[in-house]
Design an enzyme around this catalytic site. Structure first.
Site, short mmCIF file in Angstrom:
data_model
loop_
_atom_site.label_atom_id
_atom_site.label_comp_id
_atom_site.label_asym_id
_atom_site.label_seq_id
_atom_site.Cartn_x
_atom_site.Cartn_y
_atom_site.Cartn_z
N CYS A 7 0.59 -1.11 -0.14
CA CYS A 7 -0.06 0.04 0.11
C CYS A 7 0.92 1.32 0.17
O CYS A 7 1.84 1.36 0.87
CB CYS A 7 -0.78 -0.04 1.18
SG CYS A 7 -2.00 1.20 1.08
N CYS A 8 0.69 2.09 -0.77
CA CYS A 8 1.37 3.35 -0.82
C CYS A 8 0.54 4.56 -1.45
O CYS A 8 -0.68 4.37 -1.63
CB CYS A 8 2.59 3.32 -2.03
SG CYS A 8 2.22 3.23 -3.74
N SER A 9 0.89 5.71 -1.54
CA SER A 9 0.05 6.73 -1.78
C SER A 9 -0.67 6.79 -2.90
O SER A 9 -1.89 7.16 -3.13
CB SER A 9 0.68 8.26 -1.62
OG SER A 9 1.73 8.18 -2.10
N MET A 39 -3.71 3.85 -1.05
CA MET A 39 -4.13 4.05 0.28
C MET A 39 -5.58 4.10 0.37
O MET A 39 -6.06 3.38 1.19
CB MET A 39 -3.55 5.28 0.88
CG MET A 39 -3.57 5.38 2.43
SD MET A 39 -2.59 6.49 3.03
CE MET A 39 -3.46 8.13 2.44
#
Length: 102
Positions: A7-9, A39
């Site tokens: 999960c990242c931006s 996210m």
């Protein structure tokens, strides 16, 4: 089959890491499904996947996401920043697998 998501931006920087993790898994003959998810997609993804690793840029959400995942008896951890920076698919895959075994 184990299902792991990073999960990242926005889901973009981690997609390179996902490819390296998939290669590491293939080299070991492991059957895993690995995805990079923004996210904003966490709520749906944590229900469908077995474990989540957070990119450094969303580490601030760790406690919130861990609490949410715990309700589903799943684990969330932050990716080791050194492994992330070096795009070390082997190490990040190991981190995810160790969470699945714990």
């Amino acid at each position: 089959m184990k299902k792991i998501f990073l999960c990242c931006s926005a889901g973009m920087s981690t997609s390179m890491l996902v490819k390296k993790m998939e290669q590491a898994a293939a080299d070991r003959g492991l059957e895993v499904e690995i995805a990079a998810i923004a996210m904003s997609g966490f709520d749906e993804a944590i229900e469908a996947y077995d474990v989540c690793l957070l990119g450094p840029q969303v580490k601030f959400k760790l406690a919130d996401f861990q609490a949410q995942a715990a309700e589903l008896n799943k684990k969330v951890e932050a990716i080791d920043p050194m492994s992330y920076g070096m795009m070390n698919g082997e190490k990040v895959l190991d981190q995810a697998l160790s969470l699945l075994e714990a």
